[in-house]
Design a protein around this motif. Structure first.
Motif, PDB file in Angstrom:
ATOM      1  N   SER A 298      49.390  12.284  -1.409  1.00  0.00           N
ATOM      2  CA  SER A 298      49.801  11.249  -2.355  1.00  0.00           C
ATOM      3  C   SER A 298      50.425  11.861  -3.603  1.00  0.00           C
ATOM      4  CB  SER A 298      48.600  10.385  -2.753  1.00  0.00           C
ATOM      5  OG  SER A 298      47.737  11.125  -3.600  1.00  0.00           O
ATOM      6  N   SER A 299      51.214  11.048  -4.292  1.00  0.00           N
ATOM      7  CA  SER A 299      51.799  11.502  -5.554  1.00  0.00           C
ATOM      8  C   SER A 299      50.714  11.778  -6.591  1.00  0.00           C
ATOM      9  CB  SER A 299      52.790  10.460  -6.080  1.00  0.00           C
ATOM     10  OG  SER A 299      52.174   9.194  -6.222  1.00  0.00           O
ATOM     11  N   LEU A 300      49.586  11.065  -6.493  1.00  0.00           N
ATOM     12  CA  LEU A 300      48.464  11.332  -7.403  1.00  0.00           C
ATOM     13  C   LEU A 300      47.945  12.756  -7.222  1.00  0.00           C
ATOM     14  CD1 LEU A 300      46.230   8.126  -7.328  1.00  0.00           C
ATOM     15  CD2 LEU A 300      47.445   9.074  -9.290  1.00  0.00           C
ATOM     16  N   SER A 301      47.728  13.146  -5.976  1.00  0.00           N
ATOM     17  CA  SER A 301      47.232  14.494  -5.699  1.00  0.00           C
ATOM     18  C   SER A 301      48.217  15.550  -6.172  1.00  0.00           C
ATOM     19  CB  SER A 301      46.974  14.667  -4.197  1.00  0.00           C
ATOM     20  OG  SER A 301      45.980  13.779  -3.749  1.00  0.00           O
ATOM     21  N   LEU A 302      49.489  15.299  -5.915  1.00  0.00           N
ATOM     22  CA  LEU A 302      50.506  16.280  -6.279  1.00  0.00           C
ATOM     23  C   LEU A 302      50.665  16.370  -7.797  1.00  0.00           C
ATOM     24  CD1 LEU A 302      52.397  18.284  -5.022  1.00  0.00           C
ATOM     25  CD2 LEU A 302      54.143  16.507  -4.889  1.00  0.00           C
TER      26      LEU A 302
END
Length: 256
Positions: free
Chosen positions: A148-152
């Motif tokens: 996810s963009s959150l993780s990245l």
């Protein structure tokens, strides 16, 4: 029976796919990609190049399906916005079902390539379920998670999304101004087309913001700092990213 694979592809970089996702790509007969017009055709090209890089055979087709017009979301009240999104999803389902029927008939494997993770602020699973539940086609749906963009975002800024024992609130730019309060803890904001965090400046300008755009791509940009100090820099960087590609995908975390 048609199998639908909803495949999370992270940012679209080959480095962002899991081995499970790569295996799913290689199982697929037909990839359906929304055609969002000339300004966003780069998104379709990104998906096509991903397939060319990671699929070890040429027994697949890649079809771009014209995306229905969604309309001016920012100008709609909440009820009107939800109604418009529901109709947009329904029309997408109709177009995808027709394309699958024309291209595969009643047997084969269809792949949808979802940026980020299909479980977080993405409509593809709902649309596939709509095609199945409305009786348009006999489908078996599988979901393959993506980065996810959150993780990245957290990885690129070298932070955790939460502090010890504290919550993380995930919301959209549309909802941020009305629901923000420090008690929410760290707030991750997605789908913000106009940097609604600017509306927090009068009362919450001391928030720390961790912002990123085009994460995982060659033109990735990262900015962090006190919201009141860096918001102009973020807005300029966001405008430059959009001008370069015709689109921008960004996300940010607000920390009290």
């Amino acid at each position: 029976m048609i199998t639908v694979l909803v495949i999370g592809i992270g940012t679209g970089s080959p480095d962002q796919l899991t081995t499970e996702a790569v295996a799913a790509l290689n199982r697929t007969n037909l990839f359906l990609v929304p055609d969002k017009g000339a300004d966003k055709h780069d998104l379709a090209t990104l998906r096509r190049e991903l397939c060319e890089t990671l699929i070890d055979h040429d027994r697949y087709r890649f079809v771009e399906v014209p995306d229905p017009d969604r309309g001016p979301d920012a100008e709609r009240a909440t009820d009107a916005y939800r109604a418009a999104v529901a109709e947009w999803h329904a029309e997408r389902a109709r177009r995808y079902a027709a394309t699958i029927r024309d291209q595969l008939g009643s047997d084969g494997t269809v792949g949808f390539l979802v940026l980020g993770d299909p479980a977080l602020y993405d409509s593809t699973i709902r649309i596939a379920e709509s095609i199945r539940d409305d009786g348009r086609l006999d489908l078996a749906i599988e979901v393959i998670p993506g980065i996810s963009s959150l993780s990245l975002l957290a990885a690129r800024h070298k932070i955790t999304l939460n502090r010890i024992g504290q919550p993380v609130h995930v919301t959209t730019g549309r909802r941020l101004p009305e629901e923000y309060r420090p008690e929410l803890g760290d707030v991750a904001v997605m789908l913000d087309g106009s940097l609604q965090c600017k509306q927090l400046l009068p009362k919450h300008g001391d928030l720390t913001i961790y912002w990123g755009a085009q994460l995982g791509l060659p033109d990735e940009v990262l900015i962090s700092g006190r919201l009141g100090d860096v918001i102009d820099e973020i807005e300029a960087a966001r405008n430059a990213a959009r001008a370069q590609r015709g689109w921008v995908l960004d996300i940010y975390l607000l920390r009290p």
